[in-house]
Design an enzyme around this catalytic site. Sequence first.
Site, PDB file in Angstrom:
ATOM      1  N   GLY A 293       0.814  -1.204   0.000  1.00 25.95           N
ATOM      2  CA  GLY A 293       0.000   0.000   0.000  1.00 25.95           C
ATOM      3  C   GLY A 293       0.847   1.254   0.000  1.00 25.95           C
ATOM      4  N   HIS A 313      14.335  10.199   4.991  1.00 25.61           N
ATOM      5  CA  HIS A 313      15.235  11.017   4.156  1.00 25.61           C
ATOM      6  C   HIS A 313      14.750  11.117   2.708  1.00 25.61           C
ATOM      7  CE1 HIS A 313      18.152   7.515   2.826  1.00 25.61           C
ATOM      8  NE2 HIS A 313      16.893   7.263   2.522  1.00 25.61           N
TER       9      HIS A 313
END
Length: 433
Positions: A293, A313
Amino acid sequence: MENELEHLNWNIKHALLQLEGPLAQELDSCLEVSPGALSPSNSVYQKILDTVQVLDKLLVTLTPPHMTLVDGVFAFTNSKVLLCASEYALADHVQKLQPCSISQLAEATGLHEQGLFQIVRYLREMGYFSQDPKTGLLSNNRLSNLLRKDHWATWINWVDFFPREYYDLLSRLPDQLRSDQPKTATELFYNTDKPIYQYLAETGRAAGFHKVTGTGSVVEAPGLLADYPWEEVKSETVVDVGAGVGDFIRSYLEKFPDATAAAFELPSTAEILKQRFPDDDPLTSRIVSITGGDFFQDPIPESSVYLLRWILHNWGDEDCIKLLRRIRETMVIKPGVSRVLIIESVLFDGRLGRGARYADIRMLARCRNKERTLGEYRKLAEEAGWRLNRVVSPRGCLTQIMELRPVGACTGSPRANGNGNSAGGLEWESELM
């Protein structure tokens, strides 16, 4: 100043004599991080890191500017020479022949002897291979062993990947920096308008990418699993959000026989992950779920413990806060237990922050995002309903573990007996800085 430099030289030379002589075996033991060998003394390892940090500052202070400039201009040579070592399996051949001469190595590899001599000479100056000062014969050492294709850590995957495609990709970084350029260096290099991870999947490059990130998981697993107090969550299912192809989950379940885990990934990667844990794999029964998902839109599996490794990040601050809030809303609250573990390369000064700075530029070029300082992670956490409770710098890792606790939902207060926000004090088992 001359007297101070003479005193400094004497002390450094004395230390080298000890570390290369009577203390060499103990040093090797402290620096070895592997699934089967991890020094029981984390404190000595941290003192080594403290020393590296101080010596690097000293080197920066003393090195003439033109030498630093030349190092920067020709730094790419390091990557390309390492690529040669990988391409021709130099460490593997040395392992079979050692001790061996350059002539023997040239014959075994089918390489031009003079060219090989120059490559090996360069590698030796970088610290790779041992060479007998009398005979000139080569042997592997703790650094060149990392280049072997049979080494457990598979660092060779990084050596094969980054000096090739990523090296070429970064040639477009100057173009990306222009204020009128909407594309990243990666998008410019591949000539695509698609998000990078979608592009990698559609062009068959995703497997190579996962191979490289998987190496990071394998390399860091011994330190991550030894230096964080996992016993505090041993009764909980750890949900790995953005689990990749499951390398960390495999290491975690192998390390802790009673542990359970769950994975959440993009649908295409989740399918690969399922294939890596077939029904006949003894670990599969302890994987509660593998869910595909979008973690910004689709339901995230419920648990009291979540893991985000090399995820934040990739995203800007707003998206990071959104994801952390979604996890906070989904989390099963158990006082003193509930937490999310953020595993990222934290930006800080000096030699020990160099890996994070490399990654920072990679993230800029890949998706116009970034690595962050500890203060920036703390701010993200607070805005999303968390507090930074503890920071651990595991042995043998390029990352730190930042433990976040849900605000107003757990007892106790952040512990604070660390050594400050410096790399050397990164016994950050430190707990809060």
